[in-house]
Motif scaffolding. Structure first.
Motif, mmCIF file in Angstrom:
data_model
loop_
_atom_site.group_PDB
_atom_site.id
_atom_site.type_symbol
_atom_site.label_atom_id
_atom_site.label_comp_id
_atom_site.label_asym_id
_atom_site.label_seq_id
_atom_site.Cartn_x
_atom_site.Cartn_y
_atom_site.Cartn_z
ATOM 1 N N GLU A 17 0.827 -1.207 0.000
ATOM 2 C CA GLU A 17 0.000 0.000 0.000
ATOM 3 C C GLU A 17 0.862 1.259 0.000
ATOM 4 N N VAL A 18 1.954 1.230 0.762
ATOM 5 C CA VAL A 18 2.861 2.388 0.787
ATOM 6 C C VAL A 18 3.452 2.612 -0.602
ATOM 7 N N GLY A 19 3.747 1.497 -1.306
ATOM 8 C CA GLY A 19 4.294 1.600 -2.666
ATOM 9 C C GLY A 19 5.728 1.118 -2.727
ATOM 10 N N TYR A 20 5.996 0.170 -3.610
ATOM 11 C CA TYR A 20 7.335 -0.388 -3.694
ATOM 12 C C TYR A 20 8.358 0.603 -4.231
ATOM 13 N N GLN A 21 7.883 1.651 -4.899
ATOM 14 C CA GLN A 21 8.811 2.670 -5.389
ATOM 15 C C GLN A 21 9.181 3.679 -4.310
ATOM 16 N N SER A 22 8.564 3.559 -3.143
ATOM 17 C CA SER A 22 8.868 4.458 -2.034
ATOM 18 C C SER A 22 10.316 4.275 -1.581
ATOM 19 N N THR A 23 10.987 5.388 -1.355
ATOM 20 C CA THR A 23 12.374 5.331 -0.861
ATOM 21 C C THR A 23 12.442 4.624 0.481
ATOM 22 N N ASP A 59 6.350 -9.586 -5.799
ATOM 23 C CA ASP A 59 5.866 -8.356 -6.443
ATOM 24 C C ASP A 59 6.834 -7.201 -6.247
ATOM 25 N N PHE A 60 7.479 -7.153 -5.082
ATOM 26 C CA PHE A 60 8.467 -6.110 -4.820
ATOM 27 C C PHE A 60 9.638 -6.239 -5.792
ATOM 28 N N PHE A 61 10.121 -7.456 -5.996
ATOM 29 C CA PHE A 61 11.262 -7.662 -6.889
ATOM 30 C C PHE A 61 10.888 -7.388 -8.342
ATOM 31 N N ALA A 62 9.618 -7.658 -8.682
ATOM 32 C CA ALA A 62 9.161 -7.343 -10.035
ATOM 33 C C ALA A 62 9.106 -5.847 -10.263
ATOM 34 N N ALA A 63 8.790 -5.095 -9.203
ATOM 35 C CA ALA A 63 8.670 -3.639 -9.323
ATOM 36 C C ALA A 63 10.007 -2.926 -9.168
ATOM 37 N N VAL A 64 10.933 -3.540 -8.461
ATOM 38 C CA VAL A 64 12.230 -2.905 -8.176
ATOM 39 C C VAL A 64 13.337 -3.822 -8.704
ATOM 40 N N ASP A 65 13.762 -3.583 -9.917
ATOM 41 C CA ASP A 65 14.779 -4.429 -10.545
ATOM 42 C C ASP A 65 16.076 -4.452 -9.756
ATOM 43 N N LEU A 66 16.399 -3.334 -9.119
ATOM 44 C CA LEU A 66 17.658 -3.234 -8.390
ATOM 45 C C LEU A 66 17.722 -4.231 -7.238
ATOM 46 N N ALA A 67 16.562 -4.566 -6.655
ATOM 47 C CA ALA A 67 16.547 -5.504 -5.531
ATOM 48 C C ALA A 67 16.972 -6.896 -5.983
ATOM 49 N N GLY A 107 26.392 -18.641 -1.495
ATOM 50 C CA GLY A 107 26.137 -17.915 -2.730
ATOM 51 C C GLY A 107 25.168 -18.674 -3.627
ATOM 52 N N LEU A 108 25.285 -20.002 -3.638
ATOM 53 C CA LEU A 108 24.349 -20.822 -4.414
ATOM 54 C C LEU A 108 22.927 -20.719 -3.858
ATOM 55 N N VAL A 109 22.801 -20.738 -2.539
ATOM 56 C CA VAL A 109 21.476 -20.585 -1.926
ATOM 57 C C VAL A 109 20.888 -19.227 -2.287
ATOM 58 N N LEU A 110 21.731 -18.187 -2.237
ATOM 59 C CA LEU A 110 21.273 -16.846 -2.593
ATOM 60 C C LEU A 110 20.854 -16.796 -4.064
ATOM 61 N N ALA A 111 21.568 -17.525 -4.912
ATOM 62 C CA ALA A 111 21.191 -17.584 -6.332
ATOM 63 C C ALA A 111 19.812 -18.212 -6.496
ATOM 64 N N GLY A 112 19.533 -19.273 -5.734
ATOM 65 C CA GLY A 112 18.221 -19.898 -5.798
ATOM 66 C C GLY A 112 17.115 -18.954 -5.404
ATOM 67 N N LEU A 113 17.371 -18.114 -4.391
ATOM 68 C CA LEU A 113 16.388 -17.100 -4.000
ATOM 69 C C LEU A 113 16.248 -16.046 -5.083
ATOM 70 N N ALA A 114 17.363 -15.607 -5.658
ATOM 71 C CA ALA A 114 17.347 -14.500 -6.619
ATOM 72 C C ALA A 114 16.585 -14.844 -7.889
ATOM 73 N N VAL A 115 16.549 -16.124 -8.266
ATOM 74 C CA VAL A 115 15.851 -16.517 -9.490
ATOM 75 C C VAL A 115 14.348 -16.292 -9.374
ATOM 76 N N LEU A 116 13.805 -16.477 -8.161
ATOM 77 C CA LEU A 116 12.393 -16.180 -7.886
ATOM 78 C C LEU A 116 11.417 -17.042 -8.686
ATOM 79 N N ASN A 117 11.734 -18.330 -8.798
ATOM 80 C CA ASN A 117 10.723 -19.265 -9.281
ATOM 81 C C ASN A 117 10.766 -20.517 -8.413
#
Length: 501
Positions: free
Chosen positions: A196-202, A266-274, A312-322
């Motif tokens: 609700e606050v908005g994912y683009q919010s700083t 949804d946050f990661f879809a809206a904020v590519d940098l994340a 790092g491999l575990v983090l890669a699994g999270l980063a893929v987001l599927n």
């Protein structure tokens, strides 16, 4: 609905107090009480996991105070898996520590506090409550690292304390930013209100950055890993096995939980940098951790840098987001705890019997200690990802998930990580099996050389049956758990359908 979730946390915490006070009357009461508490917690964790996988997630509101005021405990398929892992591995390492040490009621009391803190991180549904359990886990881990007899242990613990405090403080700042924007600390409420606050919010993006970087430090993601090599290498062998198997593992779980439950895909879809932050952290950790591991001469430091790469491999699994990659991340997270904990315990077992703590001292080890060398080799090849081990299955799922997401460079790095891991484990196995032992080191299995390394067995340097059992069980599990991944994936699917719709 059940009232049992609080007992998962309360049981080791209460047992810790009992051990401490029992020590005032009799000094050798700590291990039996800790073992009894460990068995009880494993049984309770197994029962709750069965309830979750057959009937769905369990939620418990502490004190009857509903969110957003109250604290909620939530057990789903992911957290249930981590809780069972914590209970099982901590009990196994307790069997190892009975002879290997450290000993004494203060050690066992601190050990149980750490088990309780890690369990709390896994089951809490409140971001501030997670911070409390992170602090309990951190403080007790610092104390256990410092429990060795050498000055190296104290220095390692101090470094761990300083860097770990920075990580916890950044996480707490993230909690503050999230609370300012939403007025709640409950994870489910935060998820809805941050949207609700908005994912683009700083404010929202800053909160995520603080959460992520704080947990990067706790998990030892490169280059925020600086506490880990000395903490692992400088602590007693039992503590090295415990910390390497469970502490960073649980904090990696916390990063997954915050990313998927609080911020959501949804946050990661809206904020590519994340998502980019996660991918970069994963790639750099995989490559740098492996390269640093190759350059080590001390066994425990090599294993420590290997953990940087594996997380790092575990983090890669999270980063893929599927879901495919997330299954791989979960499998690798759980499998790494078994494999790496087993490797540290095996290294301690070998050092206890022979005094060998450097790579060159493993020459001809298969002749002197065939069972220990065999277990070490199995665990090493499992870490490389040789079929049919659990290490292979986890990496395969993560790589296949990256291919599904068309993240081709990440998939290539994941596959290349196998060769990087082989580079430092192959040289060790080669020394054990294809080199002749030096004459001065020609000792039968179980016979000490007279060397007295840190965390040495107090009674003459002869490994106990419990030490061998812990190492051999880890080696067997590294193989037999692989076929269980398919049914485990089916059990995990309902949870992943919620986390990654």
């Amino acid at each position: 609905m059940t009232d049992l979730p609080p007992f998962l946390v309360a049981l080791p915490l209460v047992a810790s107090v009992v051990v401490l006070f029992a020590g005032l009357a009799r000094s050798k009461t700590g291990w039996p009480i800790a073992a009894l508490a460990g068995v009880a917690q494993l049984g309770l964790a197994g029962y709750l996991a069965y309830r979750v996988f057959t009937a769905g997630p369990i939620s418990y509101v502490v004190g009857g105070f509903e969110a957003f005021y109250g604290i909620e405990l939530v057990i789903d398929g992911l957290s249930a898996s981590v809780v069972v892992l914590i209970a099982a591995v901590s009990l196994g390492i307790l069997a190892y520590a009975r002879t290997a040490g450290p000993r004494g009621n203060p050690f066992y009391a601190t050990y149980l506090l750490l088990v309780g803190g890690l369990t709390g991180v896994a089951v809490t549904g409140d971001v501030f409550n997670m911070y409390v359990f992170i602090e309990i886990s951190g403080l007790t881990a610092y104390a256990l690292v410092a429990s060795g007899d050498s000055g190296r242990s104290a220095v390692a613990a101090l470094k761990y304390l300083i860097v770990g405090t920075v990580g916890a403080s950044l996480y707490l700042l993230g909690v503050g930013y999230a609370y300012i924007g939403t007025g709640t600390l409950n994870m489910a409420d935060l998820s809805a209100m941050l949207a609700e606050v908005g994912y683009q919010s700083t404010l929202v993006q800053t909160a995520f950055a603080l959460f992520a970087i704080g947990l990067f430090i706790k998990t030892a993601v490169f280059p925020l890993h600086t506490w880990q090599p000395e903490a692992y290498a400088g602590s007693p062998d039992s503590v090295s096995g415990f910390v390497s198997a469970l502490v960073s593992t649980t904090f990696a779980y916390a990063l997954i939980r915050i990313s998927l439950t609080v911020f959501t895909p949804d946050f990661f879809a809206a904020v590519d940098l994340a998502q980019t932050l996660l991918i970069v952290g994963a790639v750099v950790s995989i490559v740098a951790g492996s390269l640093l591991a190759v350059s080590q001469t001390e066994i425990k430091r090599m294993l420590a840098y290997s953990s940087v790469s594996q997380f790092g491999l575990v983090l890669a699994g999270l980063a893929v987001l599927n879901q495919t990659a997330m299954v791989g991340a979960t499998v690798h997270l759980l499998g790494h705890a078994v494999m790496k904990g087993g490797l540290f315990l095996a290294a301690g077992l070998i050092a206890t019997a022979t005094g060998a703590r450097e790579i060159h001292e493993y020459e001809g080890l298969s002749e002197r200690m065939p069972y220990a060398a065999g277990a070490f080799a199995v665990l090493a090849f499992a870490m490389v990802g040789v079929p049919p081990t659990i290490g292979f299955v986890g990496k395969w799922y993560i790589a296949f998930g990256a291919v599904e997401a068309q993240l081709w460079p990440l998939a290539a790095i994941i596959l290349a990580s196998t060769l990087l891991t082989l580079a430092y484990f192959a040289r060790l196995v080669e020394r054990m099996y294809f080199r002749e032992p030096a004459a001065a080191d020609d000792h039968p299995e179980g016979e000490a050389t007279g060397a007295q390394p840190d965390a040495m067995v107090a009674d003459g340097g002869r490994p106990s049956l419990g030490m061998y059992a812990a190492v051999l069980v880890a080696a067997v599990l590294a193989v037999v758990l692989a076929p269980a991944v398919v049914p485990f994936e089916q059990l995990l699917d309902p949870t992943l359908d919620i986390l990654l719709p």
